[in-house]
Design a protein around this motif. Structure first.
Motif, PDB file in Angstrom:
ATOM      1  N   SER A  80      22.500 115.772 -34.922  1.00  0.00           N
ATOM      2  CA  SER A  80      22.417 116.371 -33.595  1.00  0.00           C
ATOM      3  C   SER A  80      23.706 116.236 -32.800  1.00  0.00           C
ATOM      4  N   VAL A 139      26.665 116.836 -33.810  1.00  0.00           N
ATOM      5  CA  VAL A 139      27.495 118.008 -34.128  1.00  0.00           C
ATOM      6  C   VAL A 139      26.998 119.216 -33.335  1.00  0.00           C
ATOM      7  N   LEU A 140      25.704 119.442 -33.371  1.00  0.00           N
ATOM      8  CA  LEU A 140      25.135 120.579 -32.641  1.00  0.00           C
ATOM      9  C   LEU A 140      25.361 120.448 -31.138  1.00  0.00           C
ATOM     10  N   THR A 141      25.200 119.253 -30.624  1.00  0.00           N
ATOM     11  CA  THR A 141      25.381 119.036 -29.192  1.00  0.00           C
ATOM     12  C   THR A 141      26.838 119.209 -28.788  1.00  0.00           C
ATOM     13  N   LYS A 143      29.036 121.102 -30.285  1.00  0.00           N
ATOM     14  CA  LYS A 143      29.318 122.547 -30.341  1.00  0.00           C
ATOM     15  C   LYS A 143      28.788 123.253 -29.099  1.00  0.00           C
ATOM     16  N   THR A 144      27.612 122.846 -28.642  1.00  0.00           N
ATOM     17  CA  THR A 144      27.036 123.423 -27.427  1.00  0.00           C
ATOM     18  C   THR A 144      27.919 123.118 -26.223  1.00  0.00           C
TER      19      THR A 144
END
Length: 112
Positions: A51, A53-55, A57-58
């Motif tokens: 998460s 990485v996803l956060t 990127k966001t």
């Protein structure tokens, strides 16, 4: 360890966990760490996994909409080795891209 090797001229700000201290990732904690670490030269963000990485990127997408946002470069690097490589190179005054590339080159650092 990375902070000790780099010295006081390099700002290293951890941003792990959720706002209430649990396991996970908080975009607010990452944003606060980025803002705290930025001295005008940009911020290299090294994520551990999942998460984060996803956060990250966001957050990068959110910052793209802001006129005064710091320059942020996400580095696809092994967490510990990448952080040490980035911090040490940053202490020599190299630019953000060079610091991120140094972190990413840690994938090839052999131990044996």
């Amino acid at each position: 360890m990375a902070a000790e090797l780099a010295g006081p001229s390099v700002a290293i700000r951890p941003a792990g966990g959720t706002d209430d201290g649990r396991f996970g990732t908080s975009i607010e904690l990452i944003a606060a760490a980025v803002n705290s670490a930025d001295s005008g030269d940009g911020v290299c963000v090294i994520m551990d996994m999942g998460s984060s990485v996803l956060t990250a990127k966001t957050l990068l997408e959110d910052l793209a909409d802001e006129d005064d946002a710091p320059a942020v470069r996400l580095a696809d690097a092994p967490f510990t080795e990448g952080a040490v490589a980035a911090a040490v190179l940053a202490s020599t005054g190299q630019d953000l891209e060079a610091v991120a590339v140094s972190a990413e080159s840690a994938w090839s650092m052999r131990k044996l």
